[in-house]
Design an enzyme around this catalytic site. Sequence first.
Site, PDB file in Angstrom:
ATOM      1  N   GLU A  43       0.827  -1.210   0.000  1.00  0.00           N
ATOM      2  CA  GLU A  43       0.000   0.000   0.000  1.00  0.00           C
ATOM      3  C   GLU A  43       0.865   1.265   0.000  1.00  0.00           C
ATOM      4  O   GLU A  43       1.829   1.370   0.754  1.00  0.00           O
ATOM      5  CB  GLU A  43      -0.897  -0.018   1.239  1.00  0.00           C
ATOM      6  CG  GLU A  43      -1.837   1.182   1.355  1.00  0.00           C
ATOM      7  CD  GLU A  43      -2.621   1.172   2.663  1.00  0.00           C
ATOM      8  OE1 GLU A  43      -3.669   1.843   2.710  1.00  0.00           O
ATOM      9  OE2 GLU A  43      -2.191   0.515   3.633  1.00  0.00           O
ATOM     10  N   LYS A 116     -10.508   2.415  -1.437  1.00  0.00           N
ATOM     11  CA  LYS A 116     -10.582   1.823  -0.098  1.00  0.00           C
ATOM     12  C   LYS A 116     -11.876   2.219   0.608  1.00  0.00           C
ATOM     13  O   LYS A 116     -12.199   3.402   0.727  1.00  0.00           O
ATOM     14  CB  LYS A 116      -9.369   2.273   0.709  1.00  0.00           C
ATOM     15  CG  LYS A 116      -9.185   1.623   2.061  1.00  0.00           C
ATOM     16  CD  LYS A 116      -7.836   2.052   2.641  1.00  0.00           C
ATOM     17  CE  LYS A 116      -7.531   1.415   3.973  1.00  0.00           C
ATOM     18  NZ  LYS A 116      -6.160   1.779   4.442  1.00  0.00           N
ATOM     19  N   CYS A 153      -5.617  -2.818   2.874  1.00  0.00           N
ATOM     20  CA  CYS A 153      -5.246  -2.747   4.288  1.00  0.00           C
ATOM     21  C   CYS A 153      -6.437  -2.900   5.235  1.00  0.00           C
ATOM     22  O   CYS A 153      -6.919  -4.010   5.435  1.00  0.00           O
ATOM     23  CB  CYS A 153      -4.457  -1.475   4.559  1.00  0.00           C
ATOM     24  SG  CYS A 153      -3.445  -1.577   6.066  1.00  0.00           S
TER      25      CYS A 153
END
Length: 292
Positions: A43, A116, A153
């Site tokens: 990331e 995300k 993540c």
Amino acid sequence: MNQVTVAATQMACSNDRKKNIDNAENLVAAAAKKGAQIILLQELFETLYFCQEEKQAYFSLATSLEDNPVVKHFAQIAEKLGVVLPISFFERKNKAFYNTVAVVDADGSVLGIYRKSHIPDGPGYEEKFYFNPGDTGFRVWATKYAKIGVGICWDQWFPEAARIMALKGANLLFYPTAIGSEPADEANDSKNHWQTCIQGHSACNMLPVIVSNRIGTEQFDNSQIAFYGSSFITDNKGQIVAQTDRSSESVVTATLDLEQYRLEMAAWGLFRDRRPSQYSLILSNDGEEAKI
């Protein structure tokens, strides 16, 4: 037989963007040399993990998809090596800012983006200051080698994300990551909890999961994170089949038999026996039916 070779990578980052991109390119080349067809980088690898602190100057790191130099660069690398690359970057779209992955197919084309969905907010991980919650929904792409889903993540802590990507037909789940020590609680080493959680997504959905985390210690004023690497690949039952250590720049690969996994998934009946009509409370925040 439908086999695919995947790679998880990890590296330390610096404040030298060119050096970071060059290091990432070297890892991709090393993975391709090992036969990897889909290669995961971590990331936000262009820079240090700037989300440790809240400073308006870091918004200048964001670019549009069309103007992002790392996406352009790795699109060329993907075409040259014939590999699929999910590429993490800090996206600016008009007035909004996102933590985004562009999925680059083996011919260098960008198949699309995922933004995300779950944005953390805690000491050292101040992402809500920078990123809008993603609006793309969870997505799956038919790449040259397999149908893949990508989370980012904090998304990897939520079983709903993995299940939706599985329902949409993913053969493999990828999670670029930046996680390490907790600046407010140095005794809290989340590494085993983190891996176990992700292994559960693999086991419950009977899909391999590929995770790339960063390494190294990054300091911002009074905040410091020691990223613990430990990037890994599971089989379709949640067992780790390849893993890095906590501190070395690394590439690990695994060859996965997707056709065998499809047959095992069908025979086990996990998706046959689902009861979606019984799951409406998953849409609630508190486990209660909405009251008007």
